[in-house]
Design an enzyme around this catalytic site. Structure first.
Site, PDB file in Angstrom:
ATOM      1  N   GLN A  44       0.827  -1.200   0.000  1.00  0.00           N
ATOM      2  CA  GLN A  44       0.000   0.000   0.000  1.00  0.00           C
ATOM      3  C   GLN A  44       0.867   1.257   0.000  1.00  0.00           C
ATOM      4  O   GLN A  44       1.851   1.355   0.741  1.00  0.00           O
ATOM      5  CB  GLN A  44      -0.922   0.007   1.226  1.00  0.00           C
ATOM      6  CG  GLN A  44      -1.979  -1.073   1.211  1.00  0.00           C
ATOM      7  CD  GLN A  44      -3.097  -0.800   0.209  1.00  0.00           C
ATOM      8  OE1 GLN A  44      -3.167   0.236  -0.409  1.00  0.00           O
ATOM      9  NE2 GLN A  44      -3.981  -1.779   0.053  1.00  0.00           N
ATOM     10  N   CYS A  84      -9.969  -0.108  -4.373  1.00  0.00           N
ATOM     11  CA  CYS A  84      -9.515   1.277  -4.541  1.00  0.00           C
ATOM     12  C   CYS A  84     -10.161   1.912  -5.764  1.00  0.00           C
ATOM     13  O   CYS A  84      -9.998   3.106  -6.007  1.00  0.00           O
ATOM     14  CB  CYS A  84      -7.995   1.337  -4.664  1.00  0.00           C
ATOM     15  SG  CYS A  84      -7.329   0.553  -6.156  1.00  0.00           S
ATOM     16  N   ASP A 125      -9.149  -8.291  -1.977  1.00  0.00           N
ATOM     17  CA  ASP A 125      -8.541  -6.986  -2.250  1.00  0.00           C
ATOM     18  C   ASP A 125      -7.780  -7.117  -3.558  1.00  0.00           C
ATOM     19  O   ASP A 125      -6.558  -7.245  -3.576  1.00  0.00           O
ATOM     20  CB  ASP A 125      -7.612  -6.570  -1.110  1.00  0.00           C
ATOM     21  CG  ASP A 125      -7.079  -5.147  -1.281  1.00  0.00           C
ATOM     22  OD1 ASP A 125      -7.455  -4.492  -2.269  1.00  0.00           O
ATOM     23  OD2 ASP A 125      -6.280  -4.702  -0.444  1.00  0.00           O
TER      24      ASP A 125
END
Length: 489
Positions: A308, A436, A408
């Protein structure tokens, strides 16, 4: 003649009469005056006139440093002019619209939760307030810089790409003013630019055809350790000349002007076409890995592994995933996240067991190291399918444990096989989906997870229903964020 005139009118309408993404002021004059001028000449004349106009604008603004810096900021960080509280309001409204779009798509697919419908609740009502980023400026732990000509014509400029007025030229603009980039990253980029400009080797221009120098990647951690990765196109250079270049780079950053960057790791890597086998990273000097502390874990990060971009906000994200997913000692997690496995590993102390399902290459090796170093014994990597996991769990005779899927995915989204495995596994009653980009491929994945079963197809299990959506701001000043969504059956 009438048909020709009508054709010219349509061509003129679709040529340049549209708003620009960087929000510059519109050209003076009425659009209809532009159309009448276009109709008097040929299409070739129109194109020539447009190119001349672009060259004139470029010449006038090439020395205007502030002009290019502002345009780059508007392109990369479109919310940079707003204070942070206003940025979060803009993002929240955008997420509401995304959820409204998702709701429309789900209704068209025949999906709907009768309980929610009876209460007249909408998906946007499930959206929680933002979890803000603890760090607003200079939060990036990784920056990727390109190499090409700048607005002043210098072909050895290190920065971010920006299109010219007419879009026919692409420039590199030095990004030292951007609010998300830490000073250390800018320092390495400026030093590498100094190396390029003192080098006698050919210029890196014309990157579309394969210039010599392609990209500079800078990674840092909380302790200030810095990894620089230089990616190049070998072109027709001999191995001997390439070795000379790598030695010059090494000397520049270790004992030359670049030594002030105090690099912890220095890598080079040859760029190869996508259809060819990836070339390895070549360590020129320093340590082979970066290490980061996050939620009490020491995480290993290889040069090519995903992590990240905002470490402080990543801690908020991982905590939010655990809370939204209601992870407890009876929870078994099937982790389909990409990256170094940090999301699942951060939940290991709270959960019964973690099966990481999608790690490969350097990311997998990083995750194994992280688990071993931190004494995590209830985590394991598994490259099989969900059925194999279920067989393994049934043999353990711990039927009281609940099964949760954690997703994710990368920007490419989930594969059809993963979607089918999750849908068709009846034991999975909770699904935490982190995105995202809560649009595009993520929307398609969610629709497949929530649509009614199709007995004649591959989706046989009971559909999931969205229950919560918690946004976490990982990218201040931009429109992006991470959305943590809880689905249940």
């Amino acid at each position: 003649m009438a048909n020709q005139r009508s054709f010219l009118l349509r061509m003129a309408l679709f040529s340049k009469v549209r708003a620009l993404s960087w929000d510059v002021s519109k050209p003076k004059g009425c659009p209809w005056a532009f159309l009448s001028t276009a109709c008097e000449g040929s299409i070739t004349d129109m194109v020539t006139e447009e190119k001349q106009r672009e060259r004139t604008n470029l010449k006038e603004s090439s020395q205007n440093h502030d002009f290019w810096r502002e345009r780059l900021a508007d392109q990369m960080l479109p919310l940079w002019r707003l204070n942070y509280e206003e940025q979060l309001k803009v993002k929240l409204e955008s997420l509401k619209k995304n959820l409204e779009t998702l709701e429309i798509r789900l209704r068209k697919s025949g999906t709907g939760d009768p309980k929610l419908a009876a209460k007249s609740e909408k998906l946007s009502s499930l959206l929680h307030p933002f979890m803000p980023s603890p760090v607003v400026d200079g939060y990036r732990n990784k920056s990727s810089f390109s190499i090409n000509q700048g607005p002043d014509g210098n072909p050895k400029t290190v920065g971010y790409y920006l299109k010219s007025w007419g879009g026919s030229n692409i420039f590199c603009i030095q990004p030292s003013h951007l609010k998300d980039i830490p000073e250390k990253h800018n320092q390495v980029a400026q030093c590498f630019e100094a190396f390029l400009r003192q080098s006698t080797l050919g210029s890196p221009i014309d990157s579309w055809k394969g210039g010599l120098w392609h990209e500079l990647i800078v990674r840092t951690n909380f302790l200030g350790h810095t990894m620089a990765i230089i990616i190049f196109n070998p072109q027709e250079l001999s191995q001997e000349k390439l070795c000379v270049q790598t030695e010059e780079i090494k000397k520049f950053f270790l004992t030359g002007p670049g030594a002030l960057c105090d690099l912890t790791s220095l890598y080079v890597k040859e760029r190869t076409p996508r259809h060819q086998q990836l070339t390895p990273f070549q360590l020129l000097a320093g340590e082979p890995y970066l290490f980061e502390e996050i939620l009490g874990l020491k995480v290993r990060i290889s040069p090519g592994a995903f992590f990240q971009l905002n470490t402080s906000a990543a801690e908020v994200l991982y905590q939010t995933v655990g809370e939204v997913g209601q992870v407890d000692p009876n929870t078994v997690i099937l982790d389909f996240s990409h990256g170094t496995g940090a999301t699942g590993l951060s939940l290991a102390q709270q959960a019964s067991q973690i099966f990481s399902m999608s790690l490969v290459g350097q990311a997998l090796e990083d995750a194994k190291w992280t688990a071993a170093f931190n004494g995590i014994t209830n985590w394991e990597s598994h490259r099989g399918n969900v059925k194999e996991i279920m067989l393994q769990l049934s043999e353990s005779q711990e039927d009281s444990r609940s099964l949760m899927a954690l997703v994710d995915p990368s920007q490419c989204g989930l594969s059809n096989r993963v979607v089918q495995d999750i849908r068709n596994c009846k034991a999975i009653q909770r699904l935490v989906f982190v995105s995202c980009r809560p649009y595009g491929k993520s929307i398609e994945n969610i629709i497949e997870l929530c649509r009614p079963p199709n007995p004649d197809g591959n989706l046989l299990g009971e559909p999931f229903v969205l229950r919560q959506a918690v946004p976490v701001d990982m990218f201040p000043h931009s429109h992006q964020c991470e959305l943590v969504m809880l689905f249940t059956r």
